[in-house]
Design a protein around this motif. Structure first.
Motif, PDB file in Angstrom:
ATOM      1  N   GLY A 256     -52.331   9.312 -51.654  1.00 56.32           N
ATOM      2  CA  GLY A 256     -52.630   8.616 -50.407  1.00 56.32           C
ATOM      3  C   GLY A 256     -53.156   7.214 -50.634  1.00 56.32           C
ATOM      4  O   GLY A 256     -52.655   6.246 -50.048  1.00 56.32           O
ATOM      5  N   ALA A 257     -54.154   7.092 -51.503  1.00 56.70           N
ATOM      6  CA  ALA A 257     -54.733   5.775 -51.781  1.00 56.70           C
ATOM      7  C   ALA A 257     -53.730   4.876 -52.488  1.00 56.70           C
ATOM      8  O   ALA A 257     -53.637   3.670 -52.202  1.00 56.70           O
ATOM      9  N   ALA A 258     -52.942   5.444 -53.401  1.00 59.85           N
ATOM     10  CA  ALA A 258     -51.925   4.650 -54.105  1.00 59.85           C
ATOM     11  C   ALA A 258     -50.866   4.139 -53.134  1.00 59.85           C
ATOM     12  O   ALA A 258     -50.395   3.003 -53.246  1.00 59.85           O
ATOM     13  N   SER A 259     -50.506   4.981 -52.166  1.00 60.25           N
ATOM     14  CA  SER A 259     -49.512   4.577 -51.166  1.00 60.25           C
ATOM     15  C   SER A 259     -50.035   3.435 -50.301  1.00 60.25           C
ATOM     16  O   SER A 259     -49.313   2.478 -50.007  1.00 60.25           O
ATOM     17  N   GLN A 260     -51.291   3.521 -49.910  1.00 58.60           N
ATOM     18  CA  GLN A 260     -51.878   2.457 -49.089  1.00 58.60           C
ATOM     19  C   GLN A 260     -52.025   1.161 -49.876  1.00 58.60           C
ATOM     20  O   GLN A 260     -51.831   0.072 -49.328  1.00 58.60           O
ATOM     21  N   ALA A 261     -52.326   1.271 -51.180  1.00 60.87           N
ATOM     22  CA  ALA A 261     -52.393   0.070 -52.015  1.00 60.87           C
ATOM     23  C   ALA A 261     -51.028  -0.595 -52.103  1.00 60.87           C
ATOM     24  O   ALA A 261     -50.916  -1.821 -52.213  1.00 60.87           O
ATOM     25  N   GLY A 262     -49.964   0.209 -52.030  1.00 55.85           N
ATOM     26  CA  GLY A 262     -48.608  -0.328 -52.081  1.00 55.85           C
ATOM     27  C   GLY A 262     -48.246  -1.189 -50.888  1.00 55.85           C
ATOM     28  O   GLY A 262     -47.222  -1.883 -50.910  1.00 55.85           O
ATOM     29  N   MET A 263     -49.098  -1.166 -49.854  1.00 51.76           N
ATOM     30  CA  MET A 263     -48.828  -1.989 -48.678  1.00 51.76           C
ATOM     31  C   MET A 263     -48.926  -3.476 -48.987  1.00 51.76           C
ATOM     32  O   MET A 263     -48.508  -4.313 -48.181  1.00 51.76           O
ATOM     33  N   ILE A 264     -49.456  -3.825 -50.159  1.00 54.03           N
ATOM     34  CA  ILE A 264     -49.509  -5.229 -50.564  1.00 54.03           C
ATOM     35  C   ILE A 264     -48.110  -5.750 -50.872  1.00 54.03           C
ATOM     36  O   ILE A 264     -47.867  -6.964 -50.883  1.00 54.03           O
TER      37      ILE A 264
END
Length: 304
Positions: A256-264
């Motif tokens: 989940g956190a890795a996916s949200q970081a990918g929003m960059i």
């Protein structure tokens, strides 16, 4: 002294390290589109750019595949066929359509469309698997697609039919990768992500290189040194490293956190496109990017 307090510092450092790895992987993977655009300036086409990318990344994925093959149980015949199918759909077809579309649209629009992959997963799950879509998920979908429409309409005025063609091809790429994600879920749990990805990437690499050998003359392998350098960058730094960095980030901070970081990714692509390719950054593009990212964020927070 309370042990939970003493562990707070190392735990936070580990989390921030994982977050940094996830962000770095997302930026590197997004840079793939920038490198492809630079390669197109040497009069190359999608078939050639993709083949050179896989020529440089194949040795690494093949080495990992051999390592995992020796360490894991042998694959059944059924699993071998599934892996071939997944490699052809998830990494060959998806990559080929993406690189084709990049010939006609900006890197900013390309990255935004690819960022819709989770929404395709949701729509396919709802349509074919009859899974329920909540009101919050519908809001997330609507927000994301409004953002895409904003950027698409803006770019359509500059490129006309070519933009429509390119956007359609990249949409096909996102849909193909969504199918891969849906079909690979059971095998990921059983084989592990690293083993599955290395095998699938080997299948994709062979398909891309074979396509080049069938469709292009051998003389097309002779290119300026700059093409080899950019292709090496594309294969190692924009393909191999992001894959392993994303896996390392998921292991440290969770999917989940890795996916949200990918929003960059879409943001970095937009500004790198302006810096390295001279593509404009307009208020329409910024607004569309914000809407797409807001939609994906809502989707990531919604309950299944």
């Amino acid at each position: 002294m309370d042990k939970s307090i003493t562990n707070t510092g190392p735990a936070r450092a580990a989390y921030l390290g994982g977050l940094g790895i996830a962000i770095g992987g997302a930026v590197l993977f997004s840079t793939k589109a920038i490198v492809a655009k630079l390669l197109y300036r040497y009069q190359l086409d999608a078939v050639t750019v993709l083949a050179f990318r896989m020529l440089f990344s194949l040795p690494v994925f093949a080495a990992v595949a051999v390592w995992k093959m020796r360490a894991g149980a042998p694959l059944s015949a059924a699993d071998r066929w599934r892996l071939i199918g997944l490699g052809l759909v998830g990494y060959y077809l998806s990559s080929f359509l993406d690189f084709l579309g990049l010939q006609y649209i900006t890197v900013g629009l390309e990255r935004l469309i690819l960022f819709l992959t989770p929404t395709f997963v949701l729509l396919i799950s709802s349509t074919l698997l009859k899974q329920h879509i909540s009101g919050r998920q519908w809001l997330a979908l609507l927000t994301s697609y409004c953002g895409i429409v904003l950027v698409f309409v803006h770019d359509l005025g500059d490129g006309g039919d070519n933009v429509a063609l390119g956007a359609t091809l990249v949409l096909g790429s996102a849909a193909a990768y969504a199918v891969y994600l849906l079909l690979s879920g059971e095998m990921v749990r059983r084989l592990g992500a690293l083993r599955l990805v290395s095998y699938a990437m080997c299948v994709s690499s062979v398909a891309c290189i074979a396509q080049f050998l069938v469709l292009r003359p051998a003389s097309a392998l002779a290119q300026p040194m700059a093409v080899y350098g950019l292709s090496l960058l594309n294969g190692i730094f924009c393909t191999v490293m992001p894959v392993f960095m994303t896996m390392a980030a998921v292991e440290r901070i969770g999917a989940g956190a890795a996916s949200q970081a990918g929003m960059i990714g879409p943001v970095s692509t937009l500004f790198l496109g302006a810096l390295l390719l001279g593509e404009s950054v307009t208020s329409w593009q910024l607004a569309g990017t914000a809407l797409v990212m807001a939609g994906i964020y809502l989707l990531s927070k919604s309950k299944k």
